[in-house]
Design a protein around this motif. Structure first.
Motif, PDB file in Angstrom:
ATOM      1  N   TYR A  73      -7.005  10.945   3.598  1.00 48.24           N
ATOM      2  CA  TYR A  73      -5.949   9.968   2.923  1.00 48.24           C
ATOM      3  C   TYR A  73      -6.598   9.296   1.750  1.00 48.24           C
ATOM      4  CZ  TYR A  73      -8.531   6.087   5.403  1.00 48.24           C
ATOM      5  OH  TYR A  73      -9.394   5.376   5.660  1.00 48.24           O
ATOM      6  N   ARG A  74      -5.699   8.854   1.185  1.00 54.10           N
ATOM      7  CA  ARG A  74      -5.994   7.863   0.079  1.00 54.10           C
ATOM      8  C   ARG A  74      -4.757   6.957  -0.260  1.00 54.10           C
ATOM      9  NH1 ARG A  74      -3.083   8.756  -4.714  1.00 54.10           N
ATOM     10  NH2 ARG A  74      -2.013  10.757  -4.899  1.00 54.10           N
ATOM     11  N   PHE A  75      -5.042   5.808  -0.752  1.00 50.25           N
ATOM     12  CA  PHE A  75      -3.839   4.661  -0.909  1.00 50.25           C
ATOM     13  C   PHE A  75      -4.241   3.884  -2.270  1.00 50.25           C
ATOM     14  CE2 PHE A  75      -6.922   2.801   1.739  1.00 50.25           C
ATOM     15  CZ  PHE A  75      -7.361   1.386   1.190  1.00 50.25           C
ATOM     16  N   ASP A  76      -2.925   3.761  -2.874  1.00 49.48           N
ATOM     17  CA  ASP A  76      -2.906   2.635  -3.982  1.00 49.48           C
ATOM     18  C   ASP A  76      -2.517   1.125  -3.298  1.00 49.48           C
ATOM     19  OD1 ASP A  76      -3.360   4.762  -5.860  1.00 49.48           O
ATOM     20  OD2 ASP A  76      -1.351   5.340  -5.608  1.00 49.48           O
ATOM     21  N   LEU A  77      -3.242   0.148  -3.936  1.00 51.40           N
ATOM     22  CA  LEU A  77      -3.020  -0.992  -3.122  1.00 51.40           C
ATOM     23  C   LEU A  77      -2.343  -1.983  -4.590  1.00 51.40           C
ATOM     24  CD1 LEU A  77      -2.776  -2.717  -0.596  1.00 51.40           C
ATOM     25  CD2 LEU A  77      -5.205  -3.160  -1.324  1.00 51.40           C
ATOM     26  N   ALA A 132       0.753  -1.173  -0.035  1.00 53.85           N
ATOM     27  CA  ALA A 132       0.124   0.092   0.030  1.00 53.85           C
ATOM     28  C   ALA A 132       1.001   1.223   0.103  1.00 53.85           C
ATOM     29  CB  ALA A 132      -0.796   0.041   1.124  1.00 53.85           C
ATOM     30  N   LYS A 133       0.757   1.997  -0.903  1.00 53.37           N
ATOM     31  CA  LYS A 133       1.326   3.520  -0.856  1.00 53.37           C
ATOM     32  C   LYS A 133       0.078   4.470  -0.481  1.00 53.37           C
ATOM     33  CE  LYS A 133       4.554   2.346  -4.590  1.00 53.37           C
ATOM     34  NZ  LYS A 133       4.955   2.548  -5.715  1.00 53.37           N
ATOM     35  N   GLU A 144      -7.561  -8.795  -1.708  1.00 55.36           N
ATOM     36  CA  GLU A 144      -7.295  -7.564  -1.852  1.00 55.36           C
ATOM     37  C   GLU A 144      -8.499  -6.731  -0.798  1.00 55.36           C
ATOM     38  OE1 GLU A 144      -7.856  -4.084  -5.016  1.00 55.36           O
ATOM     39  OE2 GLU A 144      -7.291  -6.115  -5.931  1.00 55.36           O
ATOM     40  N   ALA A 145      -9.506  -7.081  -0.945  1.00 54.67           N
ATOM     41  CA  ALA A 145     -10.661  -6.539   0.235  1.00 54.67           C
ATOM     42  C   ALA A 145     -10.293  -6.658   1.440  1.00 54.67           C
ATOM     43  CB  ALA A 145     -12.090  -7.378  -0.029  1.00 54.67           C
ATOM     44  N   ALA A 146      -9.737  -7.735   1.848  1.00 52.23           N
ATOM     45  CA  ALA A 146      -9.121  -7.704   3.523  1.00 52.23           C
ATOM     46  C   ALA A 146      -8.220  -6.739   3.647  1.00 52.23           C
ATOM     47  CB  ALA A 146      -8.893  -9.031   3.820  1.00 52.23           C
ATOM     48  N   ALA A 147      -7.183  -6.612   2.588  1.00 51.51           N
ATOM     49  CA  ALA A 147      -5.959  -5.690   2.559  1.00 51.51           C
ATOM     50  C   ALA A 147      -6.426  -4.328   2.633  1.00 51.51           C
ATOM     51  CB  ALA A 147      -5.072  -5.900   1.327  1.00 51.51           C
ATOM     52  N   ARG A 148      -7.459  -4.047   1.754  1.00 49.20           N
ATOM     53  CA  ARG A 148      -7.855  -2.493   1.902  1.00 49.20           C
ATOM     54  C   ARG A 148      -8.539  -2.314   3.371  1.00 49.20           C
ATOM     55  NH1 ARG A 148      -8.113   0.062  -2.591  1.00 49.20           N
ATOM     56  NH2 ARG A 148      -7.390  -0.899  -4.619  1.00 49.20           N
ATOM     57  N   GLU A 149      -9.463  -3.293   3.739  1.00 52.07           N
ATOM     58  CA  GLU A 149      -9.943  -2.888   4.989  1.00 52.07           C
ATOM     59  C   GLU A 149      -9.037  -2.691   5.993  1.00 52.07           C
ATOM     60  OE1 GLU A 149     -12.790  -5.701   7.937  1.00 52.07           O
ATOM     61  OE2 GLU A 149     -13.180  -5.943   5.872  1.00 52.07           O
ATOM     62  N   GLN A 150      -8.012  -3.710   6.103  1.00 47.44           N
ATOM     63  CA  GLN A 150      -6.968  -3.293   7.009  1.00 47.44           C
ATOM     64  C   GLN A 150      -6.001  -1.765   7.121  1.00 47.44           C
ATOM     65  OE1 GLN A 150      -4.260  -6.241   6.899  1.00 47.44           O
ATOM     66  NE2 GLN A 150      -2.910  -5.706   9.110  1.00 47.44           N
ATOM     67  N   ILE A 151      -5.852  -1.678   5.716  1.00 50.10           N
ATOM     68  CA  ILE A 151      -5.337  -0.175   5.405  1.00 50.10           C
ATOM     69  C   ILE A 151      -6.166   0.973   5.964  1.00 50.10           C
ATOM     70  CG2 ILE A 151      -4.485   1.147   3.597  1.00 50.10           C
ATOM     71  CD1 ILE A 151      -2.274  -1.076   4.257  1.00 50.10           C
ATOM     72  N   ASP A 152      -7.358   0.897   5.576  1.00 49.74           N
ATOM     73  CA  ASP A 152      -8.297   1.887   6.343  1.00 49.74           C
ATOM     74  C   ASP A 152      -8.200   1.789   7.563  1.00 49.74           C
ATOM     75  OD1 ASP A 152      -9.758   3.192   4.057  1.00 49.74           O
ATOM     76  OD2 ASP A 152     -11.047   1.464   3.458  1.00 49.74           O
TER      77      ASP A 152
END
Length: 84
Positions: A75-79, A4-5, A52-60
């Motif tokens: 914030y925003r992020f690229d995954l 994640a960036k 990917e959905a789990a990674a997005r949830e964790q990053i959020d």
């Protein structure tokens, strides 16, 4: 694994004093065509997640809990998926 960036900046309604100082200094240096300056924070996290959905949830969750002050910052992020 996912990378994640993450980009964190003040919300548009919040005055950014660092950015204002930089903009004024650029003007004094003759860079008078600079219209706006945005100062922020940048993070890179690599994490293991089942999807990917789990990674997005964790990053959020990480951004909401630690990396960004959600009252003043957005914030925003690229995954992207990366090799193990």
């Amino acid at each position: 694994m996912y990378k994640a960036k993450i980009y964190v900046n003040y919300k548009p309604s919040v005055l950014d004093p660092k950015a204002e100082v930089i903009k004024k200094t650029l003007g004094r240096l003759g860079q008078t065509n600079v219209q706006d300056v945005l100062v922020g924070k940048y993070f890179e996290l690599t994490l293991q997640a089942n999807s990917e959905a789990a990674a997005r949830e964790q990053i959020d969750a990480i951004c909401d809990q630690m990396l960004a002050n959600v009252n003043m910052e957005s914030y925003r992020f690229d995954l992207t998926a990366v090799g193990a």
